[in-house]
Design a protein around this motif. Structure first.
Motif, PDB file in Angstrom:
ATOM      1  N   ILE A  14       0.867  -1.168   0.000  1.00 42.75           N
ATOM      2  CA  ILE A  14       0.000   0.000   0.000  1.00 42.75           C
ATOM      3  C   ILE A  14       0.907   1.221   0.000  1.00 42.75           C
ATOM      4  N   GLY A  15       0.948   1.915  -1.112  1.00 43.75           N
ATOM      5  CA  GLY A  15       1.852   3.051  -1.218  1.00 43.75           C
ATOM      6  C   GLY A  15       3.283   2.623  -1.006  1.00 43.75           C
ATOM      7  N   ASN A  16       3.947   3.216  -0.018  1.00 41.89           N
ATOM      8  CA  ASN A  16       5.358   2.899   0.234  1.00 41.89           C
ATOM      9  C   ASN A  16       5.562   1.928   1.389  1.00 41.89           C
ATOM     10  N   VAL A  17       4.514   1.215   1.818  1.00 40.13           N
ATOM     11  CA  VAL A  17       4.662   0.249   2.904  1.00 40.13           C
ATOM     12  C   VAL A  17       4.191  -1.135   2.462  1.00 40.13           C
ATOM     13  N   PHE A  18       4.722  -2.146   3.145  1.00 40.16           N
ATOM     14  CA  PHE A  18       4.320  -3.522   2.893  1.00 40.16           C
ATOM     15  C   PHE A  18       3.619  -4.073   4.130  1.00 40.16           C
ATOM     16  N   ILE A  19       2.627  -4.896   3.904  1.00 40.35           N
ATOM     17  CA  ILE A  19       1.834  -5.487   4.981  1.00 40.35           C
ATOM     18  C   ILE A  19       1.801  -6.993   4.786  1.00 40.35           C
ATOM     19  N   ALA A  97      -7.668  10.001  -8.060  1.00 42.96           N
ATOM     20  CA  ALA A  97      -7.071  11.154  -7.380  1.00 42.96           C
ATOM     21  C   ALA A  97      -5.778  10.794  -6.656  1.00 42.96           C
ATOM     22  N   GLY A  98      -5.438   9.509  -6.631  1.00 39.22           N
ATOM     23  CA  GLY A  98      -4.157   9.102  -6.071  1.00 39.22           C
ATOM     24  C   GLY A  98      -4.191   8.332  -4.767  1.00 39.22           C
ATOM     25  N   ALA A  99      -5.363   7.898  -4.323  1.00 40.58           N
ATOM     26  CA  ALA A  99      -5.424   7.088  -3.102  1.00 40.58           C
ATOM     27  C   ALA A  99      -4.567   5.839  -3.267  1.00 40.58           C
ATOM     28  N   ASP A 100      -3.797   5.512  -2.230  1.00 40.18           N
ATOM     29  CA  ASP A 100      -2.943   4.315  -2.279  1.00 40.18           C
ATOM     30  C   ASP A 100      -3.751   3.041  -2.104  1.00 40.18           C
ATOM     31  N   ALA A 127      -3.170   0.178  -6.819  1.00 37.43           N
ATOM     32  CA  ALA A 127      -3.604   0.413  -5.445  1.00 37.43           C
ATOM     33  C   ALA A 127      -4.020  -0.886  -4.765  1.00 37.43           C
ATOM     34  N   ALA A 128      -4.207  -0.816  -3.463  1.00 43.67           N
ATOM     35  CA  ALA A 128      -4.647  -1.969  -2.671  1.00 43.67           C
ATOM     36  C   ALA A 128      -6.115  -1.813  -2.298  1.00 43.67           C
ATOM     37  N   ILE A 129      -6.736  -2.924  -1.953  1.00 43.25           N
ATOM     38  CA  ILE A 129      -8.126  -2.918  -1.515  1.00 43.25           C
ATOM     39  C   ILE A 129      -8.221  -3.633  -0.177  1.00 43.25           C
TER      40      ILE A 129
END
Length: 358
Positions: A14-19, A97-100, A127-129
Motif C-alpha cells: 500500500i503506497g510505500n509500505v508492505f503489509i 485522485a491518487g489514493a494508495d 492500489a490496494a483494496i
C-alpha cells in the motif's frame, strides 16, 4: 515473555509500505476531520505522523472529498486509504485522485458489476483494496442463513468476495477485516478466517467506545489475536482524538511483545503518602513522551521516599514530595529541584539521556 509465532500471510503493498509476510504489524488510524477541509485534514494527519501513525484512512462521502485526496496526498508522508460506502463511483474517483488504497464494505457496495469496476480501477492504479466486512452491514442472505451477524457469517461474506475478486478478477493486492462491536464475535471471526485464508488481516473492534471502554475492548480482543500470531495491521477505534488511538495501539503491541515505539511509562497510582498533584504531571509526561521514538523507560512517582527505589529500572524518572522534586536515573537521584521546577528539569534530563543514548 514467550515468543509469538506469527501466521505466514501474503505480502501486499500500500503506497510505500508492505503489509503481511512477516512485516511489522502496521499501526493506522482514521481522520475525523471533514476530508473536504484540506487544511484541517492535512494538519491532523501530520500530527498523527508525529506520534507514529503509519497509514491513514479518510472518509469519502462525496465527489468533492474524493477530489481533495490529490491535494492531501501531496502534503503527507504516509499512505492514504479512501473509505468508501455505498457509491462505487467514489471509489474510482478516489483511486484516480491518487489514493494508495480503498476500503470497501461488501455489504453496501451493491452488485458484482460495480465491484468489478472498482477492482479494475485499483488494478490500473496499482492500489490496494481492503475488504472491510462489518457486522452492521452484512448481506441479508447471510444474516438469514446464520441467524444474525455471527463470526461464521462475517467469514463467509469475506470469502465470498475473495472468491470473486481473486478467483474471477485475478486481483490479489488485498487485505481483509472482519469487525464487530462484540469482542468475542470479532475474535472468533478472525480466528476462523485465519484458518481458511492467508490474506493479511487488518484487526479492529468496530465502534469500541470511548477512551476507557474502547481501550479495554480493543486491548482484550487485539491482544488475544496478536498473541496467537493473527494480525498484520490494526486500528484501535476510539471516540476520542485519533492520536489517542495510536498511543493505545502501540501500548497493545508493546504489552504483547511485538513492537516497541516510544517510552514505556511507569507511574504509581498514588496513595496516602503522595504529597503532590501527580495526575496532571503524569498527563504532561505522557504528552511529552508521544513524540519520542526510542523505546526508553520513564517513571512518574508520587513519593520521594520510595519512588526512586520502586522505579529503579527506569532510565529517567521523577518523584515529587511536599515542595520538592527529585530527578533520578536507574533509581539513583541525580538532581533535586523545587516542586514547580520538576517537569522542566525532568524533560531536560530525558533529552540529555536521549542525546547520550541515540
Amino acid at each position: 515473555m514467550p515468543k509469538i509465532t506469527r501466521k505466514n500471510t501474503r505480502t501486499i503493498r500500500i503506497g510505500n509500505v508492505f503489509i503481511g509476510g512477516g512485516q511489522p504489524v502496521l499501526v493506522q488510524s482514521m481522520t475525523n476531520t471533514d476530508t473536504r477541509d484540506i487544511v484541517a485534514t492535512v494538519a491532523q494527519i501530520k500530527r498523527l505522523e508525529e506520534v507514529g501513525c503509519e497509514l491513514i484512512r479518510v472518509a469519502v462521502p462525496d465527489e468533492e472529498a474524493a477530489q481533495a485526496i490529490k491535494k492531501i496526498k501531496n502534503q503527507i508522508r504516509i499512505p492514504l486509504v479512501a473509505d468508501i460506502h455505498f457509491d462505487w463511483r467514489l471509489a474510482i474517483s478516489s483511486l484516480e485522485a491518487g489514493a494508495d488504497g480503498i476500503r470497501i464494505n461488501p455489504g453496501n457496495i451493491k452488485g458484482l458489476d460495480n465491484v468489478r469496476k472498482v477492482v479494475l480501477a485499483a488494478k490500473e492504479q496499482g492500489a490496494a483494496i481492503r475488504i472491510g466486512v462489518n457486522a452492521g452491514s452484512l448481506e441479508k442472505d447471510l444474516l438469514r442463513k446464520h441467524k444474525g451477524p455471527t463470526a461464521e457469517a462475517l467469514v463467509e461474506s469475506a470469502l465470498r468476495h475473495l472468491d470473486f475478486i481473486v478467483g474471477d478478477l485475478g486481483f490479489e493486492n488485498l487485505k481483509v477485516s472482519l469487525k464487530s462491536s462484540d469482542v468475542w464475535t470479532t475474535v472468533n471471526a478472525y480466528r476462523l478466517f485465519s484458518e481458511k485464508s492467508d490474506f493479511p488481516l487488518h484487526l479492529g473492534v468496530t465502534e469500541a467506545g470511548g477512551l476507557i471502554a474502547g481501550t479495554v475492548k480493543s486491548a482484550f480482543a487485539l491482544g488475544l489475536l496478536l498473541s496467537e500470531g493473527i494480525g498484520d495491521t490494526l486500528r484501535v477505534s476510539l471516540t476520542r482524538d485519533p492520536e489517542e488511538e495510536i498511543h493505545v495501539a502501540y501500548e497493545i503491541l508493546r504489552a504483547v511483545g511485538l513492537r516497541e515505539r516510544g517510552p514505556e511509562i511507569i507511574s504509581c497510582p498514588t496513595c496516602g503518602r503522595c504529597e503532590i498533584d501527580l495526575f496532571p504531571i503524569a498527563e504532561e509526561v505522557e504528552k511529552f513522551a508521544r513524540k519520542i521514538e526510542q523505546p526508553i523507560k520513564l517513571a512518574v512517582m508520587g513519593c520521594v521516599v520510595n519512588g526512586p527505589g520502586e522505579a529503579r529500572e527506569a532510565d529517567v524518572g521523577l518523584a515529587g514530595g511536599k515542595g520538592v522534586g527529585l530527578i533520578f536515573r536507574k533509581g539513583k537521584i541525580v538532581k533535586k529541584v523545587k516542586e514547580e521546577e520538576i517537569l522542566p528539569a525532568f524533560f531536560a534530563e530525558v533529552k540529555a539521556f536521549l542525546e547520550e543514548n541515540p
